[in-house]
Design a protein around this motif. Structure first.
Motif, PDB file in Angstrom:
ATOM      1  N   ASN A 271       0.824  -1.207   0.000  1.00  0.00           N
ATOM      2  CA  ASN A 271       0.000   0.000   0.000  1.00  0.00           C
ATOM      3  C   ASN A 271       0.861   1.260   0.000  1.00  0.00           C
ATOM      4  OD1 ASN A 271      -2.506  -1.311  -0.036  1.00  0.00           O
ATOM      5  ND2 ASN A 271      -2.589  -1.470   2.187  1.00  0.00           N
ATOM      6  N   LEU A 272       1.937   1.251   0.759  1.00  0.00           N
ATOM      7  CA  LEU A 272       2.827   2.408   0.803  1.00  0.00           C
ATOM      8  C   LEU A 272       3.505   2.650  -0.539  1.00  0.00           C
ATOM      9  CD1 LEU A 272       4.427   1.981   4.328  1.00  0.00           C
ATOM     10  CD2 LEU A 272       2.973   3.861   3.568  1.00  0.00           C
ATOM     11  N   LEU A 273       3.970   1.599  -1.180  1.00  0.00           N
ATOM     12  CA  LEU A 273       4.630   1.753  -2.479  1.00  0.00           C
ATOM     13  C   LEU A 273       3.655   2.308  -3.514  1.00  0.00           C
ATOM     14  CD1 LEU A 273       6.740  -1.519  -2.488  1.00  0.00           C
ATOM     15  CD2 LEU A 273       7.633   0.820  -2.404  1.00  0.00           C
ATOM     16  N   ALA A 274       2.399   1.871  -3.459  1.00  0.00           N
ATOM     17  CA  ALA A 274       1.398   2.396  -4.388  1.00  0.00           C
ATOM     18  C   ALA A 274       1.150   3.882  -4.130  1.00  0.00           C
ATOM     19  CB  ALA A 274       0.091   1.605  -4.267  1.00  0.00           C
ATOM     20  N   LEU A 275       1.070   4.277  -2.868  1.00  0.00           N
ATOM     21  CA  LEU A 275       0.859   5.688  -2.542  1.00  0.00           C
ATOM     22  C   LEU A 275       2.021   6.550  -2.999  1.00  0.00           C
ATOM     23  CD1 LEU A 275      -0.585   5.364   1.088  1.00  0.00           C
ATOM     24  CD2 LEU A 275      -1.842   6.098  -0.945  1.00  0.00           C
ATOM     25  N   ALA A 276       3.227   6.040  -2.863  1.00  0.00           N
ATOM     26  CA  ALA A 276       4.418   6.819  -3.216  1.00  0.00           C
ATOM     27  C   ALA A 276       4.489   7.116  -4.703  1.00  0.00           C
ATOM     28  CB  ALA A 276       5.671   6.077  -2.767  1.00  0.00           C
ATOM     29  N   GLU A 277       3.773   6.355  -5.519  1.00  0.00           N
ATOM     30  CA  GLU A 277       3.798   6.591  -6.963  1.00  0.00           C
ATOM     31  C   GLU A 277       3.111   7.899  -7.344  1.00  0.00           C
ATOM     32  OE1 GLU A 277       2.155   3.252  -8.961  1.00  0.00           O
ATOM     33  OE2 GLU A 277       3.783   1.884  -8.411  1.00  0.00           O
ATOM     34  N   ARG A 278       2.242   8.418  -6.474  1.00  0.00           N
ATOM     35  CA  ARG A 278       1.499   9.627  -6.851  1.00  0.00           C
ATOM     36  C   ARG A 278       2.030  10.893  -6.181  1.00  0.00           C
ATOM     37  NH1 ARG A 278      -4.199   7.924  -3.985  1.00  0.00           N
ATOM     38  NH2 ARG A 278      -3.826   8.770  -1.898  1.00  0.00           N
ATOM     39  N   GLY A 279       3.102  10.781  -5.380  1.00  0.00           N
ATOM     40  CA  GLY A 279       3.682  11.967  -4.764  1.00  0.00           C
ATOM     41  C   GLY A 279       4.177  11.683  -3.370  1.00  0.00           C
ATOM     42  N   PRO A 280       4.853  12.661  -2.745  1.00  0.00           N
ATOM     43  CA  PRO A 280       5.445  12.427  -1.425  1.00  0.00           C
ATOM     44  C   PRO A 280       4.394  12.195  -0.348  1.00  0.00           C
ATOM     45  CG  PRO A 280       5.664  14.734  -2.066  1.00  0.00           C
ATOM     46  CD  PRO A 280       5.167  14.007  -3.262  1.00  0.00           C
ATOM     47  N   VAL A 281       4.696  11.243   0.538  1.00  0.00           N
ATOM     48  CA  VAL A 281       3.750  10.757   1.544  1.00  0.00           C
ATOM     49  C   VAL A 281       4.397  10.810   2.921  1.00  0.00           C
ATOM     50  CG1 VAL A 281       2.359   8.776   2.300  1.00  0.00           C
ATOM     51  CG2 VAL A 281       2.748   9.164  -0.145  1.00  0.00           C
ATOM     52  N   LEU A 282       3.644  11.250   3.928  1.00  0.00           N
ATOM     53  CA  LEU A 282       4.010  11.055   5.323  1.00  0.00           C
ATOM     54  C   LEU A 282       3.205   9.877   5.839  1.00  0.00           C
ATOM     55  CD1 LEU A 282       5.422  11.984   7.984  1.00  0.00           C
ATOM     56  CD2 LEU A 282       3.327  13.284   8.471  1.00  0.00           C
ATOM     57  N   VAL A 283       3.882   8.866   6.379  1.00  0.00           N
ATOM     58  CA  VAL A 283       3.189   7.723   6.962  1.00  0.00           C
ATOM     59  C   VAL A 283       3.472   7.690   8.451  1.00  0.00           C
ATOM     60  CG1 VAL A 283       5.110   6.180   6.333  1.00  0.00           C
ATOM     61  CG2 VAL A 283       2.895   5.214   6.974  1.00  0.00           C
ATOM     62  N   ASN A 284       2.417   7.446   9.223  1.00  0.00           N
ATOM     63  CA  ASN A 284       2.511   7.388  10.674  1.00  0.00           C
ATOM     64  C   ASN A 284       2.007   6.034  11.144  1.00  0.00           C
ATOM     65  OD1 ASN A 284       0.714   8.804  13.454  1.00  0.00           O
ATOM     66  ND2 ASN A 284       2.873   8.345  13.395  1.00  0.00           N
ATOM     67  N   ALA A 285       2.883   5.277  11.791  1.00  0.00           N
ATOM     68  CA  ALA A 285       2.534   3.956  12.299  1.00  0.00           C
ATOM     69  C   ALA A 285       3.501   3.626  13.429  1.00  0.00           C
ATOM     70  CB  ALA A 285       2.610   2.905  11.193  1.00  0.00           C
ATOM     71  N   HIS A 286       3.362   2.463  13.997  1.00  0.00           N
ATOM     72  CA  HIS A 286       4.263   2.063  15.078  1.00  0.00           C
ATOM     73  C   HIS A 286       5.689   1.934  14.547  1.00  0.00           C
ATOM     74  CE1 HIS A 286       5.878  -0.190  18.508  1.00  0.00           C
ATOM     75  NE2 HIS A 286       4.802   0.213  19.177  1.00  0.00           N
ATOM     76  N   ASN A 287       6.658   2.283  15.400  1.00  0.00           N
ATOM     77  CA  ASN A 287       8.062   2.144  15.008  1.00  0.00           C
ATOM     78  C   ASN A 287       8.359   0.766  14.436  1.00  0.00           C
ATOM     79  OD1 ASN A 287       8.923   4.725  15.832  1.00  0.00           O
ATOM     80  ND2 ASN A 287       9.358   4.055  17.921  1.00  0.00           N
ATOM     81  N   SER A 288       7.779  -0.271  15.026  1.00  0.00           N
ATOM     82  CA  SER A 288       8.098  -1.639  14.609  1.00  0.00           C
ATOM     83  C   SER A 288       7.636  -1.943  13.197  1.00  0.00           C
ATOM     84  CB  SER A 288       7.477  -2.647  15.586  1.00  0.00           C
ATOM     85  OG  SER A 288       6.058  -2.549  15.573  1.00  0.00           O
ATOM     86  N   HIS A 289       6.666  -1.187  12.676  1.00  0.00           N
ATOM     87  CA  HIS A 289       6.219  -1.376  11.296  1.00  0.00           C
ATOM     88  C   HIS A 289       7.060  -0.578  10.297  1.00  0.00           C
ATOM     89  CE1 HIS A 289       2.759  -3.775  12.209  1.00  0.00           C
ATOM     90  NE2 HIS A 289       2.198  -2.844  12.952  1.00  0.00           N
ATOM     91  N   LEU A 290       7.796   0.418  10.780  1.00  0.00           N
ATOM     92  CA  LEU A 290       8.453   1.356   9.870  1.00  0.00           C
ATOM     93  C   LEU A 290       9.971   1.267   9.892  1.00  0.00           C
ATOM     94  CD1 LEU A 290       6.187   4.472  10.539  1.00  0.00           C
ATOM     95  CD2 LEU A 290       6.027   2.832   8.657  1.00  0.00           C
ATOM     96  N   GLN A 291      10.548   0.572  10.842  1.00  0.00           N
ATOM     97  CA  GLN A 291      11.999   0.504  10.947  1.00  0.00           C
ATOM     98  C   GLN A 291      12.606  -0.280   9.791  1.00  0.00           C
ATOM     99  OE1 GLN A 291      11.922  -1.295  14.816  1.00  0.00           O
ATOM    100  NE2 GLN A 291      12.391  -3.333  14.030  1.00  0.00           N
ATOM    101  N   ARG A 292      13.875  -0.023   9.539  1.00  0.00           N
ATOM    102  CA  ARG A 292      14.571  -0.699   8.440  1.00  0.00           C
ATOM    103  C   ARG A 292      15.049  -2.094   8.822  1.00  0.00           C
ATOM    104  NH1 ARG A 292      16.744   4.710   7.777  1.00  0.00           N
ATOM    105  NH2 ARG A 292      16.157   5.606   5.753  1.00  0.00           N
ATOM    106  N   GLY A 293      15.289  -2.298  10.093  1.00  0.00           N
ATOM    107  CA  GLY A 293      15.744  -3.611  10.541  1.00  0.00           C
ATOM    108  C   GLY A 293      14.590  -4.559  10.776  1.00  0.00           C
ATOM    109  N   LYS A 294      14.922  -5.779  11.191  1.00  0.00           N
ATOM    110  CA  LYS A 294      13.888  -6.757  11.482  1.00  0.00           C
ATOM    111  C   LYS A 294      13.117  -6.375  12.732  1.00  0.00           C
ATOM    112  CE  LYS A 294      15.048 -11.131   9.291  1.00  0.00           C
ATOM    113  NZ  LYS A 294      15.351 -12.573   9.507  1.00  0.00           N
ATOM    114  N   SER A 295      11.848  -6.732  12.744  1.00  0.00           N
ATOM    115  CA  SER A 295      11.003  -6.499  13.907  1.00  0.00           C
ATOM    116  C   SER A 295      10.883  -7.788  14.708  1.00  0.00           C
ATOM    117  CB  SER A 295       9.612  -6.026  13.474  1.00  0.00           C
ATOM    118  OG  SER A 295       9.685  -4.786  12.806  1.00  0.00           O
ATOM    119  N   THR A 296      10.687  -7.638  16.000  1.00  0.00           N
ATOM    120  CA  THR A 296      10.536  -8.796  16.879  1.00  0.00           C
ATOM    121  C   THR A 296       9.406  -8.540  17.868  1.00  0.00           C
ATOM    122  OG1 THR A 296      12.158  -7.946  18.468  1.00  0.00           O
ATOM    123  CG2 THR A 296      12.989  -9.399  16.731  1.00  0.00           C
ATOM    124  N   MET A 297       8.763  -9.613  18.289  1.00  0.00           N
ATOM    125  CA  MET A 297       7.746  -9.531  19.338  1.00  0.00           C
ATOM    126  C   MET A 297       7.476 -10.944  19.829  1.00  0.00           C
ATOM    127  SD  MET A 297       4.144  -9.081  17.193  1.00  0.00           S
ATOM    128  CE  MET A 297       3.157  -9.164  18.660  1.00  0.00           C
TER     129      MET A 297
END
Length: 417
Positions: A271-297
């Motif tokens: 969904n984010l990649l599709a949104l980015a095709e139409r212009g710059p986007v600010l996305v707000n979500a939990h750090n664990s969904h947005l970090q570049r490294g692996k997530s753990t829980m």
């Protein structure tokens, strides 16, 4: 941990964010370490306003149901429905009840109609998007809404002989929605319909319907608007993602829960990649969904590890993806008190600023070899900053004290109420 970091601490402003980055990213991610705090929502709203007015950002995306969010987008772009209606039905996870989200939607609608009171051209209107799937922690929605909406659009654009099935066939295979939303299925795979013969047939049909969007794209580009096509692709992604999610809910393999969290973040990434095709986007979500490294829980008593949506998007966009991780000092109403001085949060808490933006790369360099201790939260709903991940973060947004029921809107026109 006595360290002078004055030179790398800035106000939380769009201009300061851009100075940390090599250029304006197509996707700017603002993470949060806990959900549902209006202090953080107010900060997000003000940053988005500045990004709109100073940097040309046109879309905000949040961790909410992508299909439900279409109603919010309709409201802010064209005034469809009422504010009360879209707050009640356009959000998942209860996000519509938060004052900060209501203020955001109200401001976006006002911005879109403000240009000399005549309204802005469609190409210049702010857009809203949910990026999560129609998922809750206890289960997933029926794929009915997405599948039927996709079929309806294709039926309007293409001749019936090109479609792999009729709407009646889909309806019959789907059955009642409660067979898909069975609450017990999350912990008991045997209660899930996800690996039934009907579900298997629906997965095939969903893939065929999605394929039509590609194979018929030359015609569809003339038969449908860009927005309608974007929504058809959203329905296709959602239907396929939900059917995969239900498939793994019905599985008994040890990797079952890992697959579920992987599918969720993959849906968010698409969904984010599709949104980015139409212009710059600010996305707000939990750090664990947005970090570049692996997530753990831990889920169901088992440790899980997976690549987050941010990691997947970064793999595609590289430098066009930027990530700001938010860290907190105290959350008094949740028992999160002053952070220990030997943690990153403790270092930042000792400073006078209520909110600040820190150059993460330079902070990591300054702290190299000092090994700040990881903070341990007494409340499960707050995930402290991992000091080992500083090198994978573009900036740290630090909020000293999270105050219940308070929107910290500094010089912001977004009203509260």
């Amino acid at each position: 941990m006595a360290t002078d970091i004055t030179d790398i601490v800035h106000a939380v402003e769009a201009s300061a964010v851009m100075r940390l980055l090599p250029g304006r990213p197509r996707l700017l991610a603002l993470g949060e370490p806990t959900h549902g705090e209006d202090t953080l929502l107010g900060l997000r709203n003000e940053l988005f306003r500045q990004l709109v007015e100073q940097e040309g950002y046109g879309t905000i995306a949040i961790e909410s149901d992508c299909v439900a969010g279409l109603a919010v987008d309709d409201y802010v772009t064209s005034g469809t429905g009422t504010l009360d209606e879209v707050m009640a039905h356009g959000f998942s996870h209860g996000w519509g009840a938060f004052a900060g989200n209501r203020d955001l939607v109200r401001w976006m609608r006002a911005h879109n109609v403000r240009a000399d009171q005549a309204g802005r051209p469609a190409s210049e209107r702010l857009r809203f998007a949910g990026v999560d799937g129609p998922l809750e922690i206890t289960g997933a929605a029926s794929p009915r809404q997405a599948l039927i909406a996709l079929h309806r659009r294709l039926s309007a654009w293409l001749s019936a002989d090109l479609l792999p099935c009729t709407a009646e066939t889909l309806d019959s295979l789907l059955g009642t929605d409660d067979r898909w939303t069975e609450p017990a299925a999350m912990m008991d795979p045997g209660r899930s319909v996800g690996q039934s013969a009907d579900a298997a047939q629906l997965r095939l049909l969903a893939a065929e319907l999605a394929a039509l969007l590609d194979t018929q794209s030359p015609h569809l580009l003339t038969a449908a608007s860009r927005d309608d096509l974007d929504r058809a692709h959203l329905y296709a992604r959602t239907a396929i993602g939900l059917l995969r999610y239900h498939h793994w809910m019905a599985d008994t393999a040890p990797a079952r829960l890992t697959r579920l969290v992987e599918i969720r973040d993959q849906m968010m990434a698409h969904n984010l990649l599709a949104l980015a095709e139409r212009g710059p986007v600010l996305v707000n979500a939990h750090n664990s969904h947005l970090q570049r490294g692996k997530s753990t829980m831990r889920m169901g008593g088992a440790p899980l590890e997976w690549w987050s949506a941010g990691a997947l998007v970064h793999a595609q966009l590289g430098g066009q993806y930027a990530f700001l991780a938010t860290a907190l000092g105290t959350i008094p109403h949740q028992g999160v008190d002053t952070p220990p001085s030997d943690t990153v949060e403790g270092l930042l808490y000792a400073r006078p600023e209520d909110q600040c933006l820190v150059d993460a790369a330079r902070l990591a360099t300054i702290l190299d070899g000092r090994r700040p201790a990881p903070r341990v939260s007494p409340w499960f709903g707050y995930a402290p900053l991992d000091p080992l991940q500083l090198s994978d973060v573009d900036g740290v947004v630090f909020v000293k004290d999270v105050v219940r029921g308070q929107l910290r809107l500094v010089n912001s026109p977004l009203g509260h109420g």
